[in-house]
Design a protein around this motif. Structure first.
Motif, PDB file in Angstrom:
ATOM      1  N   PHE A 116       0.817  -1.205   0.000  1.00 31.74           N
ATOM      2  CA  PHE A 116       0.000   0.000   0.000  1.00 31.74           C
ATOM      3  C   PHE A 116       0.851   1.255   0.000  1.00 31.74           C
ATOM      4  O   PHE A 116       1.972   1.275   0.476  1.00 31.74           O
ATOM      5  CB  PHE A 116      -0.916   0.013   1.231  1.00 31.74           C
ATOM      6  CG  PHE A 116      -1.994  -1.027   1.173  1.00 31.74           C
ATOM      7  CD1 PHE A 116      -3.227  -0.708   0.661  1.00 31.74           C
ATOM      8  CD2 PHE A 116      -1.756  -2.312   1.609  1.00 31.74           C
ATOM      9  CE1 PHE A 116      -4.228  -1.662   0.598  1.00 31.74           C
ATOM     10  CE2 PHE A 116      -2.745  -3.280   1.547  1.00 31.74           C
ATOM     11  CZ  PHE A 116      -3.983  -2.949   1.038  1.00 31.74           C
ATOM     12  N   ARG A 153       2.131   4.418   1.419  1.00 30.46           N
ATOM     13  CA  ARG A 153       2.455   4.644   2.835  1.00 30.46           C
ATOM     14  C   ARG A 153       2.258   3.386   3.679  1.00 30.46           C
ATOM     15  O   ARG A 153       1.901   3.439   4.846  1.00 30.46           O
ATOM     16  CB  ARG A 153       1.698   5.851   3.393  1.00 30.46           C
ATOM     17  CG  ARG A 153       2.398   7.163   3.012  1.00 30.46           C
ATOM     18  CD  ARG A 153       1.448   8.328   3.125  1.00 30.46           C
ATOM     19  NE  ARG A 153       0.452   8.273   2.059  1.00 30.46           N
ATOM     20  CZ  ARG A 153      -0.658   8.936   2.041  1.00 30.46           C
ATOM     21  NH1 ARG A 153      -0.974   9.701   3.035  1.00 30.46           N
ATOM     22  NH2 ARG A 153      -1.466   8.840   1.006  1.00 30.46           N
ATOM     23  N   ALA A 192       0.759   1.060   5.301  1.00 26.84           N
ATOM     24  CA  ALA A 192      -0.327   0.455   6.090  1.00 26.84           C
ATOM     25  C   ALA A 192       0.148  -0.748   6.892  1.00 26.84           C
ATOM     26  O   ALA A 192      -0.479  -1.802   6.880  1.00 26.84           O
ATOM     27  CB  ALA A 192      -1.506   0.065   5.178  1.00 26.84           C
ATOM     28  N   LEU A 193       1.261  -0.605   7.586  1.00 27.49           N
ATOM     29  CA  LEU A 193       1.721  -1.690   8.471  1.00 27.49           C
ATOM     30  C   LEU A 193       0.897  -1.657   9.765  1.00 27.49           C
ATOM     31  O   LEU A 193       0.417  -0.606  10.168  1.00 27.49           O
ATOM     32  CB  LEU A 193       3.203  -1.503   8.796  1.00 27.49           C
ATOM     33  CG  LEU A 193       4.124  -1.569   7.580  1.00 27.49           C
ATOM     34  CD1 LEU A 193       5.553  -1.230   7.991  1.00 27.49           C
ATOM     35  CD2 LEU A 193       4.075  -2.928   6.919  1.00 27.49           C
ATOM     36  N   PHE A 194       0.775  -2.817  10.401  1.00 26.69           N
ATOM     37  CA  PHE A 194      -0.020  -2.887  11.635  1.00 26.69           C
ATOM     38  C   PHE A 194       0.789  -2.335  12.809  1.00 26.69           C
ATOM     39  O   PHE A 194       1.802  -2.925  13.183  1.00 26.69           O
ATOM     40  CB  PHE A 194      -0.452  -4.327  11.909  1.00 26.69           C
ATOM     41  CG  PHE A 194      -1.249  -4.923  10.789  1.00 26.69           C
ATOM     42  CD1 PHE A 194      -2.456  -4.359  10.404  1.00 26.69           C
ATOM     43  CD2 PHE A 194      -0.788  -6.017  10.090  1.00 26.69           C
ATOM     44  CE1 PHE A 194      -3.198  -4.892   9.361  1.00 26.69           C
ATOM     45  CE2 PHE A 194      -1.519  -6.560   9.042  1.00 26.69           C
ATOM     46  CZ  PHE A 194      -2.725  -5.994   8.677  1.00 26.69           C
TER      47      PHE A 194
END
Lengths: 373, 272
Positions: free
Chosen positions: A83, A85, A87-89
């Motif tokens: 994604f 930017r 979108a890491l958790f």
């Protein structure tokens, strides 16, 4: 030739009555590195999200391996996305982020361990397993995002402006790295960017988009050398675009002069757009030139000078390693293969004039800004 | 210079805290350890408190049950509001806030009117020829009153946490193979934890020290620690009341401390 994996057929997308995509037709081969290239708002991200399953097309079909998948939700598709930017958790560490997809798929623990570590090696993040996401730099987060997607061994990896947030140097490194990973793993990449240089240097196939339509599909060289219309010619690299008339095959007339060229297949006396790349123009003494003009500006760019030359009120951009004094009169020579002829299009007359040089040039070389959401 | 300004500007608040919070606290502590008659130092007050442990236990128990009920009722509502359009969100937010615009006493009295033996519900049942229910003066009625009064304090922090969860994280989870249920379990719920802890604290703290709700909706069997404290202060046994207040305060501090630890460094903080 590798086989076709994804096909988009007559895809139309409308939001609130506004047409975002206008009958997109495209096929993507297995193992291909395909780039959707275009300015902000051209529909490239929308196209990607349709393949990922995050949007449903207003009409048209998305085929995967010959199967229509328009109604298949994202979690059932054999594609993974990197994604914009990342979108890491944020509540998981590096290891758990990468292992996320494998755990959902109930892969045995030992195998998860092995595959995550293998992936960490590939993206060069060994030893970062237990780092918190917010303790990573942009480049490292980028790598985690790529690893998180690739560890699932998807058939297709979708990348939405993955390098947009990185600085120039890091971007170049990651470009090479992505290309290397793509070739090593043999996965199909569908890559979205507004950076033409990135598109040209990484892709097998470039799809140039504008206003929700595909303007041209081709190999990077073909897109650059044989742009189909003034938009493509202007968006990919720099172009002087002039009005001309195709007298007959291999003969074009502009600026009151007839030139030999290498294009054919046009109507007799058809009005055309003539593209001349700034780096193809040879500067010669005024007496030997096909055309004679006056230098109005010169800028040192490192590799070359950008020289603005005025011919009968029309300003051209010429790129040359030779210095020319402002105000001097120079001649130019054009070889037949330096002249590219295009049919007239809705974009004719909109691009390719360097009269407002500085403003336009800066605008073109600057990033086109953030992609539409 | 800037630092000096900050100190100057916060002086009124510091004075306020000193005069109306810290000094009174000291007074409470002083009363807690002095004899009502002689005024000499004593631990008798604190020693007597074991008599009131069952009441304290009941207060804590009711408050925990109400906090859990508030969470179960509030989470779906907060989730629902957070996933509506901007205008709808504002409207629904207002609706949640609306009961708070009415007096707390009025709301509780209204519930008494509803639940009373000769209240609206029982009158209605009587009209239908059905047997009447004993609702008021039960633990259920007290917990009901707590839930009704403190539910907005649960919904609001939950809503503000859920609404901030990045939409792309949900997409990323879907992309990685999560069904909608798994997306909730693995992403939405863990990321709402700070809101859950804040919400539980915001319900638990006022509920554990309440006295009015139990007086109006409960009976002697459901009296809470707040009622006992009120009784002591009215009955001129300030020393015992002070000791009990002190214990309650320590309990609240411990609870919020634990919740803050769980709630991590997230925004919203906990207001005691």
């Amino acid at each position: 030739m590798s086989k076709e994996l994804i096909r988009l057929r007559d895809l139309v997308m409308e939001f609130d009555g506004e047409r975002i995509l206008d009958s997109i037709n495209l096929y993507i081969n297995d193992h291909e590195f395909l780039t959707l290239l275009g300015p902000s708002g051209c529909g490239k991200t929308t196209t990607l999200r349709l393949i990922g399953g995050f949007l449903k097309a207003t009409s048209g079909e998305v085929l995967f391996d010959g199967q229509e998948i328009g109604d298949v939700p994202p979690y059932k598709r054999q594609v993974n996305t990197v994604f914009q930017r990342y979108a890491l958790f944020p509540h998981l560490d590096v290891f758990d982020n990468i292992a996320f997809g494998l755990r959902v798929a109930k892969v045995p623990k030992a195998e998860i361990n092995e595959r995550v570590h293998e992936m960490l090696g590939i993206v060069g993040l060994r030893g970062y397993e237990n780092r918190r996401i917010d303790a990573l730099s942009g480049g490292q987060q980028q790598r985690v995002a790529i690893a998180r997607a690739l560890v699932n061994r998807p058939k297709v990896l979708l990348l939405d402006e993955p390098l947009g947030a990185l600085d120039l140097r890091l971007r170049k490194d990651m470009q090479n790295e992505l290309k290397r990973i793509q070739q090593a793993l043999g996965i199909t990449f569908v890559y979205v960017t507004h950076d033409q240089e990135e598109a040209l240097s990484m892709s097998d196939t470039v799809v140039v988009m504008d206003k929700g339509r595909i303007q041209q599909i081709g190999k990077p060289e073909d897109i650059y050398n044989e742009p189909k219309n003034a938009f493509v010619a202007d968006f990919i690299g720099e172009s002087n675009i002039l009005d001309g008339v195709m007298l007959e095959d291999y003969k074009v007339r502009f600026f009151g002069r007839t030139f030999q060229c290498v294009d054919k297949g046009f109507e007799r006396n058809e009005p055309v757009d003539v593209v001349i790349r700034p780096e193809d123009i040879d500067i010669v003494p005024a007496s030997e030139g096909h055309l004679v003009g006056t230098v109005t500006a010169i800028t040192f760019k490192g590799l070359n000078y950008d020289i603005i030359v005025e011919f009968r009120g029309f300003k051209w951009l010429i790129q040359s390693t030779d210095h020319c004094a402002v105000g001097s009169t120079i001649g130019i020579r054009l070889n037949p293969e330096d002249i590219h002829i295009m049919h007239k299009s809705e974009y004719s007359g909109m691009f390719g004039d360097y009269s407002s040089y500085s403003a336009e040039y800066d605008e073109l070389t600057e990033d086109a800004g953030d992609e539409e959401e | 210079m800037k630092k000096n300004n900050a100190i100057l500007l916060s002086t009124p608040y510091i004075l306020w805290m000193l005069a109306f919070t810290l000094i009174p606290l000291g007074v409470v502590a002083y009363y807690a350890v002095t004899d009502p008659v002689t005024g000499a130092f004593t631990l008798d007050n604190l020693a007597q408190l074991r008599l009131y442990m069952p009441v304290l236990g009941r207060s804590v128990g009711y408050s925990i049950v109400s906090a859990i009920i508030c969470l179960l009722l509030g989470y779906p509502v907060a989730y629902y509001i957070a996933h509506r359009g901007k205008v709808a969100q504002k409207m629904l937010y207002m609706l949640v806030m609306l009961p708070m615009c009415m007096s707390f006493l009025l709301r509780t009295l209204a519930w008494k009117g509803l639940l009373d033996d000769t209240g609206i519900i029982n009158n209605f049942l009587g009209l239908l020829g059905l047997p009447t229910l004993r609702m008021v003066r039960t633990p259920g009625a007290v917990i009901m009153g707590m839930v009704y009064n403190y539910l907005p304090y649960m919904i609001l922090p939950l809503y503000s946490t859920i609404v901030k969860i990045d939409r792309r994280l949900i997409e990323a989870a879907e992309d990685l193979g999560c069904t909608p249920v798994q997306v909730f379990q693995k992403v939405t719920l863990p990321l709402s934890m700070p809101g859950i802890f804040t919400g539980i604290t915001m319900v638990f703290v006022p509920a554990v020290s309440t006295f009015y709700i139990s007086q109006k909706l409960g009976s002697a069997d459901t009296s809470l620690i707040g009622d006992v404290i009120e009784r002591f202060f009215k009955g001129n046994n300030m020393n015992l009341g002070a000791a009990l207040s002190l214990v309650l305060m320590v309990l609240v501090f411990v609870c919020t401390g634990i919740m803050n630890r769980f709630g991590d460094d997230e925004e919203g903080g906990v207001v005691v």
